[in-house]
Design a protein around this motif. Structure first.
Motif, PDB file in Angstrom:
ATOM      1  N   LEU A 190       0.823  -1.205   0.000  1.00  0.00           N
ATOM      2  CA  LEU A 190       0.000   0.000   0.000  1.00  0.00           C
ATOM      3  C   LEU A 190       0.861   1.261   0.000  1.00  0.00           C
ATOM      4  N   TRP A 191       1.909   1.282   0.817  1.00  0.00           N
ATOM      5  CA  TRP A 191       2.819   2.420   0.801  1.00  0.00           C
ATOM      6  C   TRP A 191       3.517   2.543  -0.542  1.00  0.00           C
ATOM      7  N   TYR A 192       3.993   1.418  -1.064  1.00  0.00           N
ATOM      8  CA  TYR A 192       4.729   1.435  -2.324  1.00  0.00           C
ATOM      9  C   TYR A 192       3.870   1.980  -3.469  1.00  0.00           C
ATOM     10  N   LEU A 193       2.649   1.471  -3.595  1.00  0.00           N
ATOM     11  CA  LEU A 193       1.776   1.938  -4.674  1.00  0.00           C
ATOM     12  C   LEU A 193       1.469   3.424  -4.534  1.00  0.00           C
ATOM     13  N   GLY A 194       1.230   3.879  -3.323  1.00  0.00           N
ATOM     14  CA  GLY A 194       0.971   5.296  -3.104  1.00  0.00           C
ATOM     15  C   GLY A 194       2.172   6.167  -3.448  1.00  0.00           C
ATOM     16  N   LEU A 195       3.361   5.704  -3.060  1.00  0.00           N
ATOM     17  CA  LEU A 195       4.583   6.446  -3.372  1.00  0.00           C
ATOM     18  C   LEU A 195       4.830   6.486  -4.877  1.00  0.00           C
ATOM     19  N   CYS A 196       4.578   5.368  -5.543  1.00  0.00           N
ATOM     20  CA  CYS A 196       4.744   5.333  -7.006  1.00  0.00           C
ATOM     21  C   CYS A 196       3.774   6.296  -7.680  1.00  0.00           C
ATOM     22  N   ALA A 197       2.532   6.284  -7.241  1.00  0.00           N
ATOM     23  CA  ALA A 197       1.543   7.193  -7.821  1.00  0.00           C
ATOM     24  C   ALA A 197       1.983   8.642  -7.657  1.00  0.00           C
ATOM     25  N   GLY A 198       2.500   8.974  -6.471  1.00  0.00           N
ATOM     26  CA  GLY A 198       2.964  10.335  -6.224  1.00  0.00           C
ATOM     27  C   GLY A 198       4.205  10.713  -7.016  1.00  0.00           C
ATOM     28  N   CYS A 256       6.159   2.087   6.373  1.00  0.00           N
ATOM     29  CA  CYS A 256       5.166   1.056   6.715  1.00  0.00           C
ATOM     30  C   CYS A 256       4.929   0.991   8.224  1.00  0.00           C
ATOM     31  N   ALA A 264       9.092   2.938   1.111  1.00  0.00           N
ATOM     32  CA  ALA A 264       7.888   2.239   1.592  1.00  0.00           C
ATOM     33  C   ALA A 264       8.194   1.508   2.896  1.00  0.00           C
TER      34      ALA A 264
END
Length: 155
Positions: A73-81, A138, A134
């Motif tokens: 969840l952190w990784y996907l959010g960071l990638c999106a940003g 986490c 991430a």
């Protein structure tokens, strides 16, 4: 502690009384239900090594799954940003626990193995670095006292 506090009420209901309660170690099932609000119940038990039902989730699996999901969840959010497009993500995470002679034990390590599919024009080096970020962010990994490592693979 400063900052916003979050609260997570969960109800665990033992469903393993087979008529004699805990009158003997082998007289009861380890089965239980995990509930949180109106979400579907999770069927839980203990690890089969401890007389649990292998068809149900055990606490050790749930811990590894929590670490994996939090990282994702952190990784996907960071990638999106960061403008990195992830099109698929699968983690084959594993955890290792050592049981002591007296029966107590603890996790010694969890290894996350995320396989991340990126858009063709994605910056793979930046995507790899975001796994470190991430991990630092986490909530679950920051709360455990054993190493949580990530060995990402990019497609």
């Amino acid at each position: 502690m400063s900052g916003k506090e979050h609260h997570y009420p969960v109800t665990i209901t033992w469903t393993g009384n087979q008529g004699a309660g805990t009158s003997a170690y082998r007289a009861y099932s380890r089965d239980h239900l995990i509930n949180a609000g109106t979400k579907p119940a999770i069927q839980g038990s203990s690890d089969p090594s401890f007389r649990g039902d292998p068809a149900r989730w055990n606490p050790e699996e749930l811990l590894v799954a929590s670490l994996s999901a939090c990282h994702k969840l952190w990784y996907l959010g960071l990638c999106a940003g960061a403008g990195i497009v992830v099109t698929a993500y699968e983690d084959r995470a594993e955890g290792w626990m050592v049981e002591e002679a007296g029966g107590a034990g603890q996790f010694t390590r969890v290894l996350l193995r995320p396989r991340v599919t990126l858009a063709a024009d994605a910056d793979v080096e930046k995507a790899a670095h975001l796994h470190h970020t991430a991990h630092e962010m986490c909530f679950i990994a920051r709360s455990v006292n054993f190493p949580v490592e990530a060995e990402p693979e990019f497609v």
